[in-house]
Design a protein around this motif. Structure first.
Motif: not given
Length: 367
Positions: A246-266
């Motif tokens: 997976i390339d960096a752009a898709q990884l960033a998009a998946e992190v934003q899609r899957l964890y935007a409201h769980s992991l990264w705000p914490q």
């Protein structure tokens, strides 16, 4: 049926890509219906995603919840499709992992033409394999038993090999020429069954179609038979749909899609412990405590002594052996010697002297 993608597709036409036209897609949709409430459809070369998006919309209109998944090699088309479909992977289909027998519809309009022949070992001019066959073999395992195949290829690709593959894996096979004949395309429907010996009648039909015997058999505007029913997906099983790389752009998009409201705000809660101020111990530490602190990487950083000396330190611990010798006497009066090796953890602190003066920059070892 009004679709938006014929106009948009002109912006994406390159590398031999041409999307399913509006008339053909509308008649294909008319041949499908739902057999459950939870469906999953798949296009392994989805282009800009508009065709599968239209198919999803039609099945949702029948009352089903539909998950639309796609794979696309071209970056521009893949990112356009990501905005329309549920999950799109920008990758080569050969680098995508898909759980077998998990899709209710395999919508396959692959690239047309010959793959590059591999002549590295033989040096001969062996005939290159057709891309249509490569995509068919790579993606057929994803289709569930009872799932619906929608195959759109030039009719002349249906040679003996391709006809036998379809006849071995599908029942209720129907062949039609597409209304749009820019590439002399045909549409093949089928219902997947467990692989067995090829059905002779189906093989004969497709071989004759590949030779041009049914060029007047055009996909009808109104489907005259019982519709093909898209089966419900199996639940309770692990479903895999991801790229090997997976390339960096898709990884960033998946992190934003899957964890935007769980992991990264914490993030600060989970990873901010290193910024907290360390409290001094309640009692003076012994050598064993010091060894543990060094082994854990806690003894490091810039320290200043009471005299004003400044050191940049990094602690470590290594294991040594202490050798002791015990002398004794055997029952027969002879002497014996016993060597005992005992493990010992030795703490070591190395530092760079940052104190202004003649010792500036010197390396100090504390052991």
């Amino acid at each position: 049926m009004a679709l938006i993608f014929p106009r948009l597709a002109r912006n994406f036409i390159k590398n031999g890509y041409f999307p399913t036209d509006e008339a053909t897609l509308g008649r294909i949709i008319g041949a499908l219906d739902i057999a459950g409430d939870d469906l999953r459809i798949f296009d392994p070369c989805c282009g800009e995603g508009c065709a599968l998006h239209a198919l999803k919309g039609a099945l949702v209109g029948c009352g089903a919840a539909v998950q639309a998944l796609g794979v696309e090699f071209d970056a521009d088309r893949a990112w356009h499709a990501k905005a329309l479909l549920d999950v799109v992977i920008h990758s080569d289909i050969q680098d995508v992992v898909v759980s077998p027998r998990t899709m209710g519809v395999l919508f396959l309009n692959p690239p047309y033409g010959d793959a590059v022949a591999d002549r590295a070992h033989t040096g001969d001019r062996a005939k290159a394999e057709r891309l249509e066959k490569i995509f068919f073999r790579r993606s057929i395992a994803s289709l569930a038993y009872g799932g619906i195949l929608v195959l759109i290829v030039p009719y002349h690709v249906l040679d003996d090999e391709f006809a036998s593959s379809i006849a071995r894996n599908f029942d209720r096979v129907r062949f039609f020429m597409a209304p749009e004949q820019h590439f002399r395309q045909c549409v093949v429907f089928g219902v997947r069954r467990r692989s067995a010996r090829p059905e002779p009648a189906i093989s004969s039909l497709l071989r004759a179609a590949g030779k041009g015997d049914f060029l007047d058999r055009v996909l009808p505007e109104t489907w005259p038979e019982e519709p093909y029913l898209v089966p419900e997906v199996m639940t309770g099983e692990v479903f895999r749909f991801h790229a090997v790389r997976i390339d960096a752009a898709q990884l960033a998009a998946e992190v934003q899609r899957l964890y935007a409201h769980s992991l990264w705000p914490q993030f600060g809660i989970h990873f901010g412990g290193g910024e907290a101020e360390h409290r001094p111990p309640l009692q003076a530490m012994g050598r064993w405590h010091l060894a543990l602190a060094l082994a854990a990487g806690q003894a490091q950083g810039v320290v200043t002594s009471a005299s004003g000396r400044v050191l940049l330190i990094k602690g470590d611990t290594y294991k040594d052996k202490v050798r002791t010798v015990e002398l004794g006497e055997n029952p027969d009066g002879t002497a014996n010697e016993t060597v005992i090796l005992t493990d010992r953890f030795v703490p070591v602190i190395r530092a760079i002297d940052f104190t202004p003066g003649p010792s500036l920059g010197s390396v100090v070892t504390i052991q």
